[in-house]
Every structure is written in structure tokens, then in C-alpha cells.
Design a protein around this motif. Sequence first.
Motif: not given
Length: 261
Positions: A171-180
Motif C-alpha cells: 500500500t506504499g508508505g512504510d510498505k512497498p509500493q504496489p506494482w502497476k
Amino acid sequence: MFLPAIHAETDTAVLLQFIRENPLGIVITGIQSSQLDFLQCSHVPFVLDLPDESGGAGPLGRLRGHIAKQNPQVKAIIEAVDNKPPNVLELDDDVLVLFNGKHDHYVTPKFYVETKPDTGKVVPTWNYSAVQIYGKMSLRYDSKSPETDAFLAKQLHDLSEHTERSILGYTGGDKPQPWKVNDAPDRYIELMKRNIVGIEIRINKIEGKFKMSQEKPPGDRDGVVKGFARLGTEAGEAISALVQSRGEMHDRKKQEMKERE
């Protein structure tokens, strides 16, 4: 699906949420064909649209997905539909789509600490959860059609968003960004789209069950909860929690019925 009342889940919102949490469905069709098997199935990850999210959804919502053009199920559908419109094929008969829960497990009679020592009248079983839908399926097969191109572009975007964020937690932020989808080269995505067909299924009927030892007496249920917890596995802990929550739900409903009498 065999649906004893004690295992059946009748809350539509719960069943639709189950599909969102377990989006890989098994699409089952029965189509007479000159060369292909009558029964065909395909595993398809789906996007779920609720009625208020899309004017094209059925009374209970709509499933959107895609499958390979070379899939024999696609070939059977194309063969079966006469008077083909320019872009969209629709089967006359309903299709069946089955969704299974993340965890299922064998249940040993050793867990039944109330009945087994008393009478020994116990046998093994299997705990699981599942939802099935019936609906009308349309197939978008003309990759050169602007309508099909737009359908596939939206479906691929929505599916990757849901699975990256809800399934993987990217979900981004402290977590990885999603693949698009647009992370891949445009030319490559266009080539991929030429080799798939879009499918949408208007949901007309939905059923589900949580077979989680609700039919057992409280002592046996408690033994199942503790027995699975002792396994120390992800599946064991998940089934233990489900047996606990579904058992409590069953007891509440039973008590409410007594109070209304």
C-alpha cells in the motif's frame, strides 16, 4: 453444493466479502462441442463489482476477469454461440463459479473430547469454507475492438490494484509500493491483451457455507478449537479461530430462537 442449514451462510454481504478475500474462482461450464469435452473449467482471478459500483452489474453484482484465447473453454464458447455479434458473446445457460477459502483441514476424531471417550461414535471429516455463484457470462474476444480494449485495460488495472494492495498488502508508505500495469512496457501489455479475452459474469444467485464443526456439541467443538491451535501451523490457527467464531455464532442464533419461542 450441499448446504445443511447449520453450515449455510445466508448474509449476501458476507459472501461477497468472501469473494473479495478469495478472488481466485473456478469457472465451470457445460457446453456441447463437436471436438471438446462437455465440461470445462478454468481458474480465474476475479474483480468483483457491486450493484452500486457499476450499472452493468447483475442484481448481486458482477465478476470481471480474463482468460487465454487458446483456452479450450473459450473455444467451446465461441463454437456454441451462433449469430455472433461483432464483439460480445453471451452464453444462454448459466455458468457456475466456485470460490474456496484460504484454509481447509482434515479433522481427526481425536479432537472430539466429549463424544469420543463417551461413546466412541465419531468419524473423521473435513472443515472448509466455500462460496458459489450462478450467473450469465459474456465473452469479449475481439482484441481489435475499442470496447474490448477498454474493458481489458480497466480489468487488468483493477485486478492488479486489488491483488497488490488487498492480497499482498503493498500500500506504499512504510510498505512497498504496489506494482502497476503501466510499470510494464506499453508494447508488451498490448501484446498480452491480444492473447486474452475478457469475461464478465452477472451474478444471479450466490450461496456459501462455512463447515466448521458447528454441528458438534460444545465440548467437542472446544476440543477441535484446541486441537487445531496445538498444531502450530498457519492453517491450524486459522481453522481454530473459524471454528471458535462460527460456533459462537451458531450458539447465539440458537439462543435467539429459543427466546423468540
